[in-house]
Design an enzyme around this catalytic site. Structure first.
Site, PDB file in Angstrom:
ATOM      1  N   CYS A 156      -3.705   5.094  -4.581  1.00 54.95           N
ATOM      2  CA  CYS A 156      -4.376   3.786  -4.469  1.00 54.95           C
ATOM      3  C   CYS A 156      -3.663   2.910  -3.446  1.00 54.95           C
ATOM      4  O   CYS A 156      -3.471   1.705  -3.658  1.00 54.95           O
ATOM      5  CB  CYS A 156      -4.452   3.078  -5.823  1.00 54.95           C
ATOM      6  N   GLN A 203       4.753  -2.215 -11.515  1.00 54.06           N
ATOM      7  CA  GLN A 203       5.890  -1.297 -11.432  1.00 54.06           C
ATOM      8  C   GLN A 203       7.220  -2.012 -11.635  1.00 54.06           C
ATOM      9  O   GLN A 203       8.278  -1.381 -11.534  1.00 54.06           O
ATOM     10  CB  GLN A 203       5.888  -0.587 -10.070  1.00 54.06           C
ATOM     11  N   HIS A 211      -0.848  -1.986  -3.672  1.00 49.78           N
ATOM     12  CA  HIS A 211      -1.840  -1.183  -4.391  1.00 49.78           C
ATOM     13  C   HIS A 211      -3.220  -1.767  -4.093  1.00 49.78           C
ATOM     14  O   HIS A 211      -3.361  -2.964  -3.828  1.00 49.78           O
ATOM     15  CB  HIS A 211      -1.526  -1.266  -5.888  1.00 49.78           C
ATOM     16  N   ASP A 231       2.506  -8.872  -8.324  1.00 48.31           N
ATOM     17  CA  ASP A 231       1.973  -7.686  -8.990  1.00 48.31           C
ATOM     18  C   ASP A 231       3.166  -6.960  -9.599  1.00 48.31           C
ATOM     19  O   ASP A 231       3.931  -6.297  -8.908  1.00 48.31           O
ATOM     20  CB  ASP A 231       1.248  -6.803  -7.970  1.00 48.31           C
ATOM     21  N   LYS A 258       2.025   1.342 -18.552  1.00 46.81           N
ATOM     22  CA  LYS A 258       3.132   1.817 -17.730  1.00 46.81           C
ATOM     23  C   LYS A 258       4.487   1.510 -18.364  1.00 46.81           C
ATOM     24  O   LYS A 258       5.523   1.869 -17.815  1.00 46.81           O
ATOM     25  CB  LYS A 258       3.054   1.198 -16.332  1.00 46.81           C
TER      26      LYS A 258
END
Length: 406
Positions: free
Chosen positions: A361, A201, A121, A198, A224
């Site tokens: 993104c 997700q 991302h 990261d 999220k």
């Protein structure tokens, strides 16, 4: 897992959009919020609204207890050793930028290496680009395999004794690729590098154990994972966080302030300058309670079934290109031949079906895929097989519509 019962807990799902029952397939962008999270936010503002850490009155004490209680919930959610390792931020972007600025710019010099992948991302690319420019470090990319995964042989070749930071997403928001971050962290540590994951997700969809992953930093967002917008988490190993300088200065993060010098509070508060995101943290705590009650393992299994069902059903559509590996997280990114993804999303919206369209993104990844944009359907604990059927039928209508147009 009783998905029908779970759906009843999400007020927003019980509406019509453009004359059709809503099918929400954009949880990778932001998830919907259960009534318990909405109530937690409402209760804070109605009953406990006060600043934290500063007052001795009852409202201040209650707000502080709920705010710090949320930190403790995060600690257990990711199995951190201490709540001192849990920093509240505005989201994944802020968390990664904090590490890039506070750790990266103070520990990198010319010729050092930062290793990432082309699937990242933008929030896990641009901070490292800027860090490399500021320090003279070299930004290196692990190449992608044809199916959008990475090879551990390439990882081993790319990470060298010059590597100081490895920053890789846990799950791709475009391809659904689940990266072997535990194994990558082990290789990074063998070369004396630190590993940032990261987890934007990852954390919403699978059980996270930062001690087992042995990552040095893990970043994720509340919105999220059924929580509010504007709240996120940076987990870091305590020794690293202790050695890092704050990036925001002002109230709340100080210990003593003199005319020409100041000292900082201990962890985690030295990284939380100003009035913190109190309601957001409390809402995130409520979201964690909700997810833990259902069970992350069950959520992950449900998403696997939904995603595999979607992949099978999409095979019935001629002229569809699906991107990413066979084994993936709960999303499907695709294009229809000769139909722009924005047009696809517009027709689906007319049917009450919400999907994402654009570059997500991830412009470097779009270039690797040799497309300018894609459409994406992403699934979560409240999605059903009927949602997938509506989605597939919507795509067939889209093809028919544009077939007639052209």
């Amino acid at each position: 897992m009783d998905v029908k019962a779970i759906r009843e807990l999400f007020p927003i799902l019980h509406q019509e959009v453009n004359g059709h029952p809503l099918v929400y397939l954009d949880s990778a962008a932001t998830s919907q919020k259960p009534a318990s999270v909405i109530k937690a936010l409402e209760d804070y503002y109605k009953l406990d609204n006060s600043n934290v850490h500063r007052g001795v009155h009852t409202l201040g004490t209650r707000a502080t207890d709920k705010y710090e209680g949320a930190r403790d919930k995060v600690k257990h959610f990711i199995n951190a050793e201490s709540s001192r390792q849990v920093i509240f931020t505005r989201g994944t972007t802020t968390a990664i930028n904090t590490v890039a600025y506070s750790y990266g710019r103070h520990n990198l010099s010319e010729g050092d290496e930062i290793v990432i992948t082309p699937m990242e991302h933008h929030s896990n690319i641009i901070p490292w680009q800027q860090t490399a420019k500021a320090t003279g470090a070299v930004l290196k990319y692990v190449p992608l395999q044809p199916d959008g995964t990475i090879s551990m042989n390439d990882v081993k070749e790319m990470i060298t004794d010059r590597t100081k930071i490895v920053a890789i997403m846990h799950v791709s928001n475009v391809l659904g690729t689940i990266n072997p971050v535990k194994e990558i962290a082990e290789i990074a540590h063998q070369h004396g590098a630190i590993m940032l994951v990261d987890g934007a997700q990852g954390a919403p969809h699978m059980k996270i154990d930062v001690q087992d992953l042995n990552c040095d930093f893990y970043a994720f967002s509340g919105h999220k994972m059924c929580g509010p917008t504007g709240i996120g988490v940076l987990y870091g190993k305590e020794a690293l966080l202790e050695a890092m300088e704050p990036v925001e200065f002002g109230g709340e993060m100080i210990d003593f302030v003199h005319l020409h010098d100041s000292t900082w509070k201990e962890l985690p508060w030295k990284f939380e300058g100003g009035t913190p995101i109190i309601a957001g943290a409390i809402g995130l705590g409520a979201a964690i309670d909700f997810l833990m009650e259902i069970g992350l393992e069950d959520i992950e299994k449900h998403e696997e079934k939904i995603t595999q069902y979607a992949l099978e059903q999409l095979q019935s559509i001629d002229g569809i290109s699906i991107y990413g590996p066979k084994h993936r997280a709960g999303l499907v990114t695709f294009n229809l031949t000769d139909v722009h993804p924005h047009d696809t999303a517009t027709v689906l919206d007319a049917e009450g079906i919400a999907v994402r369209a654009g570059h997500h993104c991830a412009q470097p990844l779009m270039r690797w895929l040799e497309v300018t944009a894609t459409a994406r359907a992403s699934f979560y604990l409240y999605n059903t097989f009927e949602d997938v059927d509506r989605f597939v039928e919507g795509l067939k209508k889209t093809k028919e519509y544009f077939g007639d147009v052209f």
